[in-house]
Design an enzyme around this catalytic site. Structure first.
Site, PDB file in Angstrom:
ATOM      1  N   HIS A  50      48.406  86.812   4.605  1.00  0.00           N
ATOM      2  CA  HIS A  50      48.072  88.042   5.776  1.00  0.00           C
ATOM      3  C   HIS A  50      48.104  89.256   5.046  1.00  0.00           C
ATOM      4  O   HIS A  50      48.893  89.574   4.404  1.00  0.00           O
ATOM      5  CB  HIS A  50      48.807  87.870   7.085  1.00  0.00           C
ATOM      6  CG  HIS A  50      50.450  87.963   7.026  1.00  0.00           C
ATOM      7  ND1 HIS A  50      51.120  86.912   6.943  1.00  0.00           N
ATOM      8  CD2 HIS A  50      51.033  89.124   6.945  1.00  0.00           C
ATOM      9  CE1 HIS A  50      52.492  87.567   6.742  1.00  0.00           C
ATOM     10  NE2 HIS A  50      52.257  88.711   6.782  1.00  0.00           N
TER      11      HIS A  50
HETATM   12  C1  T46 Z   1      55.266  89.688   6.328  1.00  0.00           C
HETATM   13  C2  T46 Z   1      56.032  89.055   5.322  1.00  0.00           C
HETATM   14  C3  T46 Z   1      56.620  89.474   3.963  1.00  0.00           C
HETATM   15  C4  T46 Z   1      58.744  86.787  14.974  1.00  0.00           C
HETATM   16  O1  T46 Z   1      58.895  86.232  15.959  1.00  0.00           O
HETATM   17  N1  T46 Z   1      59.228  87.915  14.676  1.00  0.00           N
HETATM   18  C5  T46 Z   1      59.124  88.790  13.514  1.00  0.00           C
HETATM   19  O2  T46 Z   1      59.704  89.712  13.367  1.00  0.00           O
HETATM   20  C6  T46 Z   1      58.352  88.040  12.450  1.00  0.00           C
HETATM   21  C7  T46 Z   1      58.393  88.379  11.099  1.00  0.00           C
HETATM   22  C8  T46 Z   1      57.898  86.884  12.705  1.00  0.00           C
HETATM   23  N2  T46 Z   1      57.894  86.214  14.035  1.00  0.00           N
HETATM   24  C9  T46 Z   1      57.527  84.623  14.324  1.00  0.00           C
HETATM   25  C10 T46 Z   1      56.010  84.609  13.887  1.00  0.00           C
HETATM   26  C11 T46 Z   1      55.664  83.261  13.536  1.00  0.00           C
HETATM   27  O3  T46 Z   1      55.720  82.121  14.573  1.00  0.00           O
HETATM   28  O4  T46 Z   1      58.276  84.260  13.197  1.00  0.00           O
HETATM   29  C12 T46 Z   1      57.047  82.909  12.704  1.00  0.00           C
HETATM   30  C13 T46 Z   1      56.959  83.011  11.180  1.00  0.00           C
HETATM   31  O5  T46 Z   1      56.285  84.354  10.851  1.00  0.00           O
HETATM   32  P1  T46 Z   1      55.060  84.466   9.612  1.00  0.00           P
HETATM   33  O6  T46 Z   1      54.410  83.115   9.496  1.00  0.00           O
HETATM   34  O7  T46 Z   1      54.286  85.551   9.960  1.00  0.00           O
HETATM   35  O8  T46 Z   1      56.161  84.516   8.428  1.00  0.00           O
HETATM   36  P2  T46 Z   1      55.652  84.838   6.730  1.00  0.00           P
HETATM   37  O9  T46 Z   1      56.924  84.629   6.335  1.00  0.00           O
HETATM   38  O10 T46 Z   1      54.342  84.376   6.536  1.00  0.00           O
HETATM   39  O11 T46 Z   1      55.521  86.742   6.821  1.00  0.00           O
HETATM   40  C14 T46 Z   1      56.561  87.427   7.107  1.00  0.00           C
HETATM   41  C15 T46 Z   1      56.153  88.596   8.105  1.00  0.00           C
HETATM   42  O12 T46 Z   1      55.504  88.045   9.459  1.00  0.00           O
HETATM   43  C16 T46 Z   1      55.123  89.301   7.552  1.00  0.00           C
HETATM   44  O13 T46 Z   1      54.998  90.592   8.437  1.00  0.00           O
HETATM   45  O14 T46 Z   1      54.742  90.861   5.680  1.00  0.00           O
HETATM   46  O15 T46 Z   1      57.112  88.125   5.936  1.00  0.00           O
END
Ligand code: T46
Length: 134
Positions: A50
């Site tokens: 993303h």
């Molecule tokens: C990024 C990379 C480096 C939350 O509820 N609160 C939060 O602060 C975050 C970061 C995520 N979430 C939830 C959203 C999803 O349901 O946790 C779940 C996993 O998030 P995501 O799939 O976006 O995780 P990554 O590891 O793909 O990405 C993360 C960050 O979301 C993003 O901002 O830059 O790490």
């Protein structure tokens, strides 16, 4: 927009061990609003995929290692994060992927804003269209 900017942190060490301090507008170039961390991600798992519209973040690998792949729509770069004294600044329209997590990888991410799903672009074609419009 440069693809990667590494921030080197001062390590305050003595015979008891080491300490790194992170402070808004000192070694973190924004007001810190949120900190989250990623751990126990299996080696074969890939995360990210993303971009963010407005968010600025600094990611630091506190244990183990992980590859950060950063893409500004024109070029792509892979940065190995494997140091507690270095952070990668990710700001602007940058597509990011995380791959090759080591078993012990712990990645802490410092952000300049609260979690907001509407700030995410999770479709690569939409990301490229947004890059074209900026
Ligand atoms: C990024 C990379 C480096 C939350 O509820 N609160 C939060 O602060 C975050 C970061 C995520 N979430 C939830 C959203 C999803 O349901 O946790 C779940 C996993 O998030 P995501 O799939 O976006 O995780 P990554 O590891 O793909 O990405 C993360 C960050 O979301 C993003 O901002 O830059 O790490």
């Amino acid at each position: 927009m440069g693809l990667t900017e590494l921030i080197e942190f001062d390590v305050i060490g003595d015979d008891r061990g080491n300490l790194v301090s992170l402070e808004s507008f000192k070694n973190i170039p924004f007001d810190i609003k949120r900190v989250y961390y990623i751990f126990e991600t299996k080696h074969e798992v890939e995360r990210g995929f993303h971009a963010h519209i407005n968010l600025e973040q600094v990611a630091i690998c506190l244990s183990g290692s992980v590859d950060f792949i950063l893409d500004n729509g024109q070029s792509r770069k892979t940065v190995l994060l494997d140091s507690r004294s270095k952070g990668i600044l990710i700001k602007g329209l940058i597509w990011r992927e995380m791959k090759n997590f080591s078993k012990d990888a712990v990645v802490v991410v410092i952000a300049n804003n609260y979690y907001d799903e509407s700030d995410y672009i999770r479709d690569y074609h939409k990301f490229l269209a947004s890059v074209k419009n900026t």
